[in-house]
Each structure stands twice: as structure tokens, then as C-alpha cells.
Design a protein around this motif. Structure first.
Motif, short mmCIF file in Angstrom:
data_model
loop_
_atom_site.label_atom_id
_atom_site.label_comp_id
_atom_site.label_asym_id
_atom_site.label_seq_id
_atom_site.Cartn_x
_atom_site.Cartn_y
_atom_site.Cartn_z
N SER A 1 0.29 -18.53 0.18
CA SER A 1 0.72 -18.81 1.55
C SER A 1 1.90 -17.91 1.91
O SER A 1 2.89 -17.82 1.17
CB SER A 1 1.13 -20.29 1.69
OG SER A 1 1.58 -20.55 3.00
N VAL A 2 1.78 -17.19 3.02
CA VAL A 2 2.87 -16.34 3.50
C VAL A 2 3.03 -16.54 5.00
O VAL A 2 2.08 -16.88 5.70
CB VAL A 2 2.62 -14.83 3.23
CG1 VAL A 2 2.58 -14.55 1.75
CG2 VAL A 2 1.36 -14.35 3.92
N VAL A 3 4.25 -16.33 5.49
CA VAL A 3 4.47 -16.28 6.92
C VAL A 3 3.89 -14.97 7.42
O VAL A 3 4.26 -13.90 6.93
CB VAL A 3 5.97 -16.37 7.26
CG1 VAL A 3 6.19 -16.22 8.76
CG2 VAL A 3 6.54 -17.70 6.76
N GLU A 4 2.97 -15.02 8.36
CA GLU A 4 2.28 -13.81 8.79
C GLU A 4 3.12 -13.02 9.80
O GLU A 4 2.71 -12.78 10.94
CB GLU A 4 0.90 -14.16 9.33
CG GLU A 4 -0.02 -14.66 8.20
CD GLU A 4 -1.40 -15.06 8.67
OE1 GLU A 4 -1.61 -15.19 9.90
OE2 GLU A 4 -2.28 -15.26 7.82
N ASP A 5 4.28 -12.62 9.32
CA ASP A 5 5.18 -11.73 10.05
C ASP A 5 4.86 -10.33 9.54
O ASP A 5 5.35 -9.89 8.50
CB ASP A 5 6.63 -12.12 9.76
CG ASP A 5 7.65 -11.20 10.41
OD1 ASP A 5 7.25 -10.12 10.88
OD2 ASP A 5 8.84 -11.56 10.43
N TRP A 6 4.01 -9.60 10.28
CA TRP A 6 3.44 -8.39 9.74
C TRP A 6 4.47 -7.28 9.55
O TRP A 6 4.38 -6.50 8.60
CB TRP A 6 2.26 -7.94 10.59
CG TRP A 6 1.16 -8.94 10.51
CD1 TRP A 6 0.84 -9.90 11.42
CD2 TRP A 6 0.28 -9.13 9.40
NE1 TRP A 6 -0.20 -10.68 10.96
CE2 TRP A 6 -0.56 -10.22 9.72
CE3 TRP A 6 0.11 -8.49 8.18
CZ2 TRP A 6 -1.55 -10.68 8.86
CZ3 TRP A 6 -0.87 -8.95 7.31
CH2 TRP A 6 -1.69 -10.03 7.66
N SER A 7 5.45 -7.21 10.41
CA SER A 7 6.50 -6.20 10.22
C SER A 7 7.24 -6.44 8.92
O SER A 7 7.54 -5.51 8.16
CB SER A 7 7.47 -6.21 11.40
OG SER A 7 6.83 -5.76 12.57
N ARG A 8 7.54 -7.71 8.63
CA ARG A 8 8.24 -8.03 7.39
C ARG A 8 7.35 -7.77 6.18
O ARG A 8 7.80 -7.22 5.16
CB ARG A 8 8.67 -9.50 7.40
CG ARG A 8 9.47 -9.92 6.16
CD ARG A 8 9.82 -11.38 6.20
NE ARG A 8 8.65 -12.24 6.18
CZ ARG A 8 7.96 -12.54 5.07
NH1 ARG A 8 8.33 -12.05 3.90
NH2 ARG A 8 6.92 -13.33 5.13
N LEU A 9 6.06 -8.12 6.28
CA LEU A 9 5.14 -7.89 5.17
C LEU A 9 4.96 -6.39 4.90
O LEU A 9 4.89 -5.96 3.74
CB LEU A 9 3.80 -8.53 5.47
CG LEU A 9 3.77 -10.07 5.52
CD1 LEU A 9 2.43 -10.56 6.02
CD2 LEU A 9 4.09 -10.66 4.16
N LEU A 10 4.90 -5.60 5.96
CA LEU A 10 4.78 -4.15 5.78
C LEU A 10 6.04 -3.56 5.15
O LEU A 10 5.97 -2.67 4.30
CB LEU A 10 4.49 -3.50 7.13
CG LEU A 10 3.07 -3.74 7.68
CD1 LEU A 10 3.00 -3.37 9.15
CD2 LEU A 10 2.04 -2.96 6.87
N ALA A 11 7.20 -4.07 5.56
CA ALA A 11 8.45 -3.60 4.96
C ALA A 11 8.50 -3.96 3.48
O ALA A 11 8.95 -3.16 2.65
CB ALA A 11 9.64 -4.19 5.71
N ALA A 12 8.01 -5.17 3.15
CA ALA A 12 8.00 -5.59 1.75
C ALA A 12 7.03 -4.74 0.91
O ALA A 12 7.16 -4.67 -0.31
CB ALA A 12 7.61 -7.06 1.65
N ALA A 13 6.07 -4.08 1.58
CA ALA A 13 5.16 -3.17 0.88
C ALA A 13 5.76 -1.80 0.69
O ALA A 13 5.09 -0.89 0.18
CB ALA A 13 3.85 -3.07 1.66
N GLY A 14 7.02 -1.61 1.11
CA GLY A 14 7.70 -0.34 0.91
C GLY A 14 7.57 0.62 2.07
O GLY A 14 7.86 1.81 1.92
N LEU A 15 7.15 0.11 3.24
CA LEU A 15 6.94 0.96 4.40
C LEU A 15 8.01 0.70 5.46
O LEU A 15 8.70 -0.32 5.44
CB LEU A 15 5.56 0.71 4.99
CG LEU A 15 4.37 0.90 4.03
CD1 LEU A 15 3.06 0.56 4.73
CD2 LEU A 15 4.35 2.31 3.45
N VAL A 16 8.11 1.63 6.40
CA VAL A 16 9.05 1.50 7.51
C VAL A 16 8.25 1.15 8.77
O VAL A 16 7.43 1.96 9.22
CB VAL A 16 9.82 2.82 7.74
CG1 VAL A 16 10.77 2.68 8.92
CG2 VAL A 16 10.57 3.24 6.48
#
Length: 295
Positions: A198-213
Motif C-alpha cells: 500500500s502506497v499513497v499514490e502521490d506520483w511526483s513523490r514516487l518518481l522522486a523516490a525512484a531517483g528521478l527529478v
């Protein structure tokens, strides 16, 4: 999977629905491809520098072909778990004169995504929601990017609306109840996915956590007012027929009977003939880039 809202159904079981949806969404996909081209930088030189594009969860290849048009010097790879959808993507490319520009690869697990690269642009449509660990999927996709590359994640938006609140048969508010039943079914099935997290579907945060800007988010609207043309009506009938099979047991008897009337091809109250049927939906695309200083 493309940009469609076909929930968690295997592509092989969808029949003609992805193709019909692709026709309705072709303008949206073209707009999104042009927007991604602008995000990568101004001028023809930047677009020409895009050498390889991945469309992960490609379905019948509608987004793949639009990306091939937007990036005319790139190899575009359609990636999907469904052999039949990949075959349709190859047929679509041939029909559009893109043979030689588009290839296909089968993949469905996050650990496979990192082996698809390297790519300058990755588009993924409604894929992460079907995977137990969405963060792991994004991290694997990010690992396939070249430095400076862009990941575009198309997830959710607004579900399609196509009926007024009161359609003259059954109880008013049918569409809202269909949406609720779909969400309940999706939640149940998602909870049973392998490695469901289960994750909060905050896609900007998830993308940042994947190492992206994070590079920007945009929502694209499709607004087809009543009266609809034949292809849109056929798509809606196909969609409603599938929904009746999938969530009919979650509806009360009155709503099931109403949906049966809507898919009846001979009934004047059916979706093929109703003058009040329309099609309105919104698709949201979230983007992020790999810093050029990283490998």
C-alpha cells in the motif's frame, strides 16, 4: 495497456475494446506525445537526439505509434504482457507506414523492466496499478533511462462519463454506482497481487523516490458531446458488456437490468441509439527525468 481505464483485465480478454478505445483517444495521445517532446527541450535537435523509446504496457500500440511520429528518428519498442496485443501493435504500425520503426517485446514483471533499456523516453500507461509494488516498478523503469531521459507515467485521471444522471430507466445515478463497484473490485483484486504494497499514490513523490527529478504533470481531456458517432457508441457498448460480466454480481437487480437494457443492440434505450450518450474523460500524465550527472 495504453491510456485506457480497463482496470485490471488481461489484454487477451478484452477483445476489440482496446482498439476501439485507441481510436477515441488518438487525439489525446498525439497531444501527449507533442507535450513530451517539448519537455525534452526546444528545437528539432532535441527530438532528433531521442534514439530509443519504450511504451511499457502498450496494448495495441496506439501510444507507440504516436510516439514514433513525434520522434521520427527513434526506435520505438512496444512492451506488453499480451502476445495478441503486441501482434495488434505490429499491425497498427504497418498500417501507418511505421514498419521498421516499431518493434515489440513481451514483459510484465518489474524486474524485467530494467532489462528493456537503455531508453531516452519511457511511456507507461496504467501499468503500475496492476503491480503489487508500484514503487519497485517505477524504480525498475527509471533504471532503464539514459542520463537526461524522461519517464512518463499515465495513471488514473478521471473515469469516463457517458450517461446523464437520470437516463429514464432504472434509478438515477447508475454511472456513479458502476464507478463505485469498479473501485471496490479493483481494491479487492489489488490486495491479492503478489507483493501487494500500500502506497499513497502521490506520483511526483514516487518518481522522486525512484531517483528521478519530477518534470511536470499534465491532464488531457477528451470531450465528445452528444450525439455520439457510431464508433464511440460501439466502444461504450463493448465496455458496458464487459462491466456487466465483471461487476454484475456487485450490482443490485435493478441496476443489472438497466445495464442489460443499455447493451441491448435493438432497444431504443440502448447505448447504440440513445441521443443523450456522450463521452468525457481525463487522463493525467506525470513525468520525471534522470539527472544527466547520473548513470
Amino acid at each position: 495497456m495504453t491510456t485506457h481505464h480497463t482496470e485490471d483485465v488481461d489484454g487477451d480478454a478484452l477483445g476489440a475494446e482496446p482498439e476501439l478505445e485507441a481510436e477515441l483517444h488518438s487525439g489525446l495521445l498525439a497531444d501527449a506525445a507533442r507535450w513530451l517532446r517539448g519537455l525534452l527541450g526546444p528545437g528539432e535537435g532535441v527530438a532528433a537526439a531521442v534514439r530509443r523509446v519504450l511504451d511499457v504496457g502498450s496494448g495495441p500500440g496506439a501510444a507507440s505509434c504516436e510516439l514514433a511520429r513525434a520522434f521520427p528518428r527513434a526506435e520505438v519498442v512496444a512492451v506488453d504482457r499480451s502476445p495478441s496485443q503486441l501482434a495488434r501493435a505490429r499491425v497498427r504500425a504497418a498500417e501507418l507506414g511505421l514498419t521498421g520503426r516499431l518493434t515489440t517485446l513481451p514483459a510484465e514483471r518489474p524486474e524485467e523492466f530494467g532489462e528493456l533499456g537503455p531508453a531516452d523516453l519511457i511511456w507507461t500507461g496504467n501499468v503500475c496499478r496492476h503491480l503489487g509494488d508500484q514503487q519497485a516498478a517505477l524504480t525498475s523503469l527509471a533504471s532503464a533511462l539514459r542520463p537526461g531521459g524522461l519517464l512518463a507515467v499515465c495513471e488514473r485521471g478521471l473515469p469516463p462519463r457517458f450517461l446523464p444522471r437520470d437516463i429514464g430507466i432504472g434509478r438515477p445515478g447508475l454511472q456513479a454506482r458502476l464507478d463505485a463497484a469498479l473501485e471496490d473490485r479493483f481494491a479487492d483484486r489489488r490486495a491479492r497481487l503478489l507483493g501487494a504494497t500500500s502506497v499513497v499514490e502521490d506520483w511526483s513523490r514516487l518518481l522522486a523516490a525512484a531517483g528521478l527529478v519530477p518534470a511536470g504533470t499534465r491532464t488531457f481531456l477528451i470531450d465528445l458531446p452528444a450525439p455520439l458517432g457510431p464508433s464511440a457508441r460501439l466502444y461504450l457498448r463493448t465496455r458496458l458488456t464487459r462491466l456487466l460480466a465483471e461487476i454484475g454480481d456487485r450490482l443490485d437487480l435493478a441496476d443489472r437490468l438497466t445495464v442489460e437494457q443499455l447493451v441491448d443492440g435493438d432497444a431504443c434505450t440502448g447505448i447504440l441509439w440513445r441521443p443523450d450518450a456522450f463521452y468525457l474523460t481525463a487522463v493525467t500524465v506525470h513525468t520525471a527525468r534522470l539527472c544527466t550527472g547520473r548513470a
